[in-house]
Design an enzyme around this catalytic site. Structure first.
Site, PDB file in Angstrom:
ATOM      1  N   ALA A  65       0.880  -1.150  -0.063  1.00  0.00           N
ATOM      2  CA  ALA A  65      -0.174  -0.009  -0.047  1.00  0.00           C
ATOM      3  C   ALA A  65       0.851   1.288   0.083  1.00  0.00           C
ATOM      4  O   ALA A  65       2.164   1.068   0.443  1.00  0.00           O
ATOM      5  CB  ALA A  65      -0.798   0.075   1.268  1.00  0.00           C
ATOM      6  N   GLY A 109       0.586  -4.961   0.779  1.00  0.00           N
ATOM      7  CA  GLY A 109      -0.558  -4.870  -0.039  1.00  0.00           C
ATOM      8  C   GLY A 109      -0.305  -5.553  -1.424  1.00  0.00           C
ATOM      9  O   GLY A 109      -1.018  -5.989  -1.829  1.00  0.00           O
ATOM     10  N   GLU A 112      -0.635  -9.083  -0.684  1.00  0.00           N
ATOM     11  CA  GLU A 112      -2.061  -9.351  -0.461  1.00  0.00           C
ATOM     12  C   GLU A 112      -2.858  -9.228  -1.795  1.00  0.00           C
ATOM     13  O   GLU A 112      -3.699 -10.244  -1.701  1.00  0.00           O
ATOM     14  CB  GLU A 112      -2.445  -8.257   0.630  1.00  0.00           C
ATOM     15  CG  GLU A 112      -1.903  -8.473   1.972  1.00  0.00           C
ATOM     16  CD  GLU A 112      -2.088  -7.291   2.755  1.00  0.00           C
ATOM     17  OE1 GLU A 112      -1.707  -6.286   2.352  1.00  0.00           O
ATOM     18  OE2 GLU A 112      -2.662  -7.413   3.791  1.00  0.00           O
ATOM     19  N   GLU A 132       4.657  -5.284   7.291  1.00  0.00           N
ATOM     20  CA  GLU A 132       3.925  -4.093   8.001  1.00  0.00           C
ATOM     21  C   GLU A 132       4.571  -3.758   9.278  1.00  0.00           C
ATOM     22  O   GLU A 132       4.367  -2.588   9.783  1.00  0.00           O
ATOM     23  CB  GLU A 132       2.561  -4.188   7.930  1.00  0.00           C
ATOM     24  CG  GLU A 132       1.699  -4.166   6.564  1.00  0.00           C
ATOM     25  CD  GLU A 132       1.737  -5.587   5.614  1.00  0.00           C
ATOM     26  OE1 GLU A 132       2.708  -6.192   6.124  1.00  0.00           O
ATOM     27  OE2 GLU A 132       1.060  -5.587   4.629  1.00  0.00           O
TER      28      GLU A 132
END
Ligand code: CAA
Length: 258
Positions: A65, A109, A112, A132
């Site tokens: 992200a 992300g 993911e 993270e």
């Protein structure tokens, strides 16, 4: 279709989506997320498109992200917006098959997103991780859950707690990826696999995807009931009659998606 952060090409019945934010290693900012759900909804709605591939660059599938976009968001902002929840739901609502073709970094992300795909084909350069914790947070797009289901508790826990990256060979051994190929062959292999899926009867493709996904969501007995029902439902399709006739008559089938 033209998008700000992704490149979309059609290869016959296969849609190829290339993440295109090289300056940020394809970090998933809100524009990438919006572009992705838009193209995936368009793909799902287009009867001429039967498989989709999401890929990135040689260096990065996606490095997570977008940290610069997230840095100023407060917890209450994220909580009230249910950050990433609707987006993940919409990506995972794609009924038709799609593949992640991963080279380089698939972190946070990015890992993911790859795990939301029906399966991952990885280049030998791929590196998967959920770093993270090193940013003071935890996965926010399903990583802790999908990684644990894919790898089991020991490896998933180790990766989430240390941020360690897993290379492609280990990812294949651990069952995270379907196949590892030389980096130079990644796109060709992903497209030919997607074309093979696109050549299958479309309703049966949707049903097979649904059934494998059901295995993650429910008990074995309930999953077996679902399998029997879809197997029986598919028996009423024109494509079942065509597929079985074609086999008996020793000719290639012609699918109608009915
Ligand atoms: N968000 C925003 N920008 C990012 C980014 C990210 N996730 N990852 C890389 N970039 C940017 C860098 O800031 C840099 O931009 P500038 O040139 O403007 O400084 C550019 O991309 C190139 O990155 P690096 O110079 O860092 O490249 P590198 O080759 O030295 O390192 C890397 C590559 C190891 C992937 C490193 O960039 C990195 O660690 N990135 C962050 C990975 C990460 O922590 N991801 C998780 C994000 S949080 C998340 O995803 C939460 C969630 O679950 C929803």
């Amino acid at each position: 279709m033209s998008y700000e952060t992704i490149i979309v090409e059609r290869h016959d019945a296969v849609t190829l989506v290339t993440l295109n934010r090289p300056q940020a290693l394809n970090a998933l900012n809100s524009q990438v997320l919006a572009d992705l759900i838009d193209v995936m909804a368009a793909y799902d709605a287009d009867p001429g498109q039967r498989c989709l591939v999401v890929t990135g660059s040689e260096k990065a599938f996606a490095a997570g992200a977008d940290i610069k976009e997230m840095a100023d968001k407060s917890g209450p902002d994220m909580y009230s917006a249910e950050l990433y929840a609707e987006w993940s739901t919409r990506v995972c609502a794609t009924r038709k098959p799609w593949i992640a073709a991963v080279a380089g970094f698939a972190l946070g992300g990015g890992c993911e997103l790859a795990m939301m795909a029906d399966f991952i084909i990885a280049a030998d350069t791929a590196k998967f991780g959920q770093p993270e914790i090193t940013l003071g947070v935890a996965p926010g797009m399903g990583g802790s859950q999908r990684l644990t289901r894919a790898l089991g508790k020991a490896k998933a826990m180790e990766m989430c707690l240390t941020g360690r990256r897993m290379d492609a060979a280990e990812a294949e051994r651990a069952g995270l990826v379907a196949r590892v190929v030389p980096a130079a062959d990644l796109l060709g292999e992903a497209l030919s696999t997607a074309k093979a899926i696109a050549a299958m009867p479309p309703l049966a493709a949707i049903a097979n995807k649904e059934l494998v996904n059901v295995a993650f969501e429910t008990s074995l007995s309930q999953g077996l009931v679902n399998e029997r029902r879809l197997f029986q439902l598919l028996a009423s399709t024109q494509d079942k009659a065509e597929g079985m006739s074609a086999f008996i008559e020793k000719r290639p089938p012609t699918w109608t998606g009915r």
